[in-house]
Scaffold this active site. Sequence first.
Site, mmCIF file in Angstrom:
data_model
loop_
_atom_site.group_PDB
_atom_site.id
_atom_site.type_symbol
_atom_site.label_atom_id
_atom_site.label_comp_id
_atom_site.label_asym_id
_atom_site.label_seq_id
_atom_site.Cartn_x
_atom_site.Cartn_y
_atom_site.Cartn_z
ATOM 1 C CE LYS A 115 -18.509 -23.577 -33.392
ATOM 2 N NZ LYS A 115 -19.159 -22.446 -32.783
ATOM 3 C CE LYS A 194 -28.474 -16.715 -42.775
ATOM 4 N NZ LYS A 194 -28.667 -17.750 -41.725
ATOM 5 C CE LYS A 197 -27.604 -12.484 -34.673
ATOM 6 N NZ LYS A 197 -28.369 -12.464 -33.414
#
Length: 315
Positions: A115, A194, A197
Amino acid sequence: MAEGKKRVFSGVQPSGALHIGNYFGALKQWVEMSQEDDCIFCVVDYHALTTVKDPAALRQNILDTTKTLLAIGIDPSNSIIFKQSDVSEHTELAWMLETLVTVKFLELAHAYKDKVAKGLEANAGLFNYPMLMAADILLYDTDIVPVGADQRQHVEYAREAANKFNLAYGQTLKEPQEKIRDEVAVVPGTDGQKMSKSYKNTIPLFGSEEDTLKAIMSIVTDSSGERPAHVYAIHKLFKSEEELAPLYEANKGSYKILKEALAADINAYLAPMRAKYAALTDDDVKKALAQGAAKAKAIASKKMEEVRQNIGVSL
Ligand code: TYM
């Protein structure tokens, strides 16, 4: 816990529709292990709070995620299935663990690091995420944590937290082991990365047949090879390589036919689970969660008594 049985614990975030990466990477193992071991499965709603800020969406996600677990074959009469927020001991133990690990240690956690690397601001909940997950696992004297490869570091963090606690206060918390199945450690999505979501490359478990077809048609293919690699990688989850060989041999370069065959195989595979999902009501879910919460609470509160005693806050 029944004698000779291993204690298994795992969790899933109610942060959106579960996909076949969740299923093959983790949930399928949960169902298999629940037939042998002493299993506890947790819908980790407080973890989801690090990303989901809409109460109506969170409530719906909790219902849908729990329904998913019931529909794939987790049976509340032989496993414990509950939601994290029903057992307040999780956040309590997390706090204690946070006082034992350093900021430097948590700064190395992948989710936080990624992040920050993207230039985004992380909330303190995301920063402390690994210690809440460690608390989930350690409260139940867990032996094995079945997960996909992306959770390996988190289980290592749980081990480290247990070790730090035991060194400081004497043997109290069991060090768990992750269980990751090599062939499905990282299930690829429609773009070959991968499945996740956050990458918008998922194939939903409980969408409609049209949703499946739409997701499959979006699989990225290149024209360099005879066999579309991303289509094949997903197809292998549903059929053996021997079963697939004649289909791919007969349809070299016919990507549309291969994709349609894949969508049909996925829909056939998921049909019984989808039927079960459709038959479950919100009341079924609430009943299962209430039952599970009582059982989980009984184990967790006993552990916390020991923890409070050992750290010196019980007088
Ligand atoms: P979550 O909710 O992201 O995912 C649930 C499970 O699905 C696995 N998974 C995958 N496996 C293989 N390939 C993929 N593409 C793929 N995508 C997801 C994940 O590895 C996971 O096992 N932090 C955890 C939730 C958690 C937890 C716990 C897990 C909270 N407390 C205690 C175990 C024990 C998470 O975010 O999983």
